[in-house]
Design a protein around this motif. Structure first.
Motif, PDB file in Angstrom:
ATOM      1  N   GLU A 256       4.216   5.546  -5.544  1.00 47.78           N
ATOM      2  CA  GLU A 256       4.358   5.448  -7.002  1.00 47.78           C
ATOM      3  C   GLU A 256       3.293   6.257  -7.732  1.00 47.78           C
ATOM      4  O   GLU A 256       3.557   6.856  -8.771  1.00 47.78           O
ATOM      5  CB  GLU A 256       4.286   3.991  -7.442  1.00 47.78           C
ATOM      6  N   ARG A 257       2.081   6.271  -7.181  1.00 47.45           N
ATOM      7  CA  ARG A 257       0.977   6.994  -7.814  1.00 47.45           C
ATOM      8  C   ARG A 257       0.861   8.432  -7.316  1.00 47.45           C
ATOM      9  O   ARG A 257      -0.019   9.158  -7.738  1.00 47.45           O
ATOM     10  CB  ARG A 257      -0.329   6.243  -7.577  1.00 47.45           C
ATOM     11  N   GLN A 258       1.739   8.805  -6.392  1.00 49.39           N
ATOM     12  CA  GLN A 258       1.784  10.149  -5.815  1.00 49.39           C
ATOM     13  C   GLN A 258       0.411  10.560  -5.270  1.00 49.39           C
ATOM     14  O   GLN A 258      -0.115  11.626  -5.577  1.00 49.39           O
ATOM     15  CB  GLN A 258       2.304  11.160  -6.836  1.00 49.39           C
TER      16      GLN A 258
ATOM     17  N   VAL B  13       0.843  -1.208   0.000  1.00 51.14           N
ATOM     18  CA  VAL B  13       0.000   0.000   0.000  1.00 51.14           C
ATOM     19  C   VAL B  13       0.873   1.250   0.000  1.00 51.14           C
ATOM     20  O   VAL B  13       0.648   2.178  -0.787  1.00 51.14           O
ATOM     21  CB  VAL B  13      -0.949  -0.008   1.221  1.00 51.14           C
ATOM     22  N   ILE B  14       1.866   1.285   0.859  1.00 55.83           N
ATOM     23  CA  ILE B  14       2.740   2.457   0.944  1.00 55.83           C
ATOM     24  C   ILE B  14       3.499   2.665  -0.365  1.00 55.83           C
ATOM     25  O   ILE B  14       3.641   3.793  -0.841  1.00 55.83           O
ATOM     26  CB  ILE B  14       3.698   2.326   2.149  1.00 55.83           C
ATOM     27  N   GLN B  15       3.949   1.571  -0.963  1.00 59.94           N
ATOM     28  CA  GLN B  15       4.665   1.673  -2.228  1.00 59.94           C
ATOM     29  C   GLN B  15       3.740   2.175  -3.335  1.00 59.94           C
ATOM     30  O   GLN B  15       4.122   3.056  -4.116  1.00 59.94           O
ATOM     31  CB  GLN B  15       5.261   0.321  -2.609  1.00 59.94           C
TER      32      GLN B  15
ATOM     33  N   ALA C 278      -5.878  11.298   1.727  1.00 62.67           N
ATOM     34  CA  ALA C 278      -7.217  11.821   1.426  1.00 62.67           C
ATOM     35  C   ALA C 278      -7.681  11.366   0.046  1.00 62.67           C
ATOM     36  O   ALA C 278      -8.849  10.994  -0.137  1.00 62.67           O
ATOM     37  CB  ALA C 278      -7.230  13.340   1.522  1.00 62.67           C
ATOM     38  N   ALA C 279      -6.787  11.369  -0.937  1.00 65.19           N
ATOM     39  CA  ALA C 279      -7.152  10.926  -2.287  1.00 65.19           C
ATOM     40  C   ALA C 279      -7.487   9.435  -2.306  1.00 65.19           C
ATOM     41  O   ALA C 279      -8.404   9.010  -3.009  1.00 65.19           O
ATOM     42  CB  ALA C 279      -6.017  11.224  -3.264  1.00 65.19           C
ATOM     43  N   ILE C 280      -6.759   8.659  -1.533  1.00 63.32           N
ATOM     44  CA  ILE C 280      -7.028   7.225  -1.468  1.00 63.32           C
ATOM     45  C   ILE C 280      -8.394   6.967  -0.840  1.00 63.32           C
ATOM     46  O   ILE C 280      -9.143   6.109  -1.291  1.00 63.32           O
ATOM     47  CB  ILE C 280      -5.917   6.502  -0.676  1.00 63.32           C
TER      48      ILE C 280
END
Length: 82
Positions: free
Chosen positions: A24-26, A18-20, A30-32
């Motif tokens: 990677e997706r910057q 998840v952290i990676q 909040a966006a997630i």
């Protein structure tokens, strides 16, 4: 929500994934959480292994992060805390 036998190692590996993916997706936390219907704080804690996510939220978060179906299922499992 049923308890699923999940090892701490599996859950820690998912947290790393998840952290990676977040990096990677910057994405921000909040966006997630945006399409999950839950608060940023609740989703963040769940993604860091503190508690499970409901199925609909796990699906939304998994899609945002590009997680595999097995990883989305693991997000719904009650974590082992000790």
């Amino acid at each position: 929500m049923a308890q699923v036998p999940v090892t701490q190692t599996a859950r820690k590996m998912l947290t790393e994934t998840v952290i990676q993916a977040k990096a990677e997706r910057q994405l921000s936390w909040a966006a997630i959480a945006a399409n999950s219907g839950l608060s940023r704080e609740f989703v963040t804690a769940a993604l860091l292994g503190q508690h499970p996510l409901p199925a609909s939220a796990a699906e939304a978060v998994g899609e945002t992060l590009g997680l595999a179906a097995s990883e989305i299922g693991l997000l719904q499992a009650i974590p082992i805390r000790g």
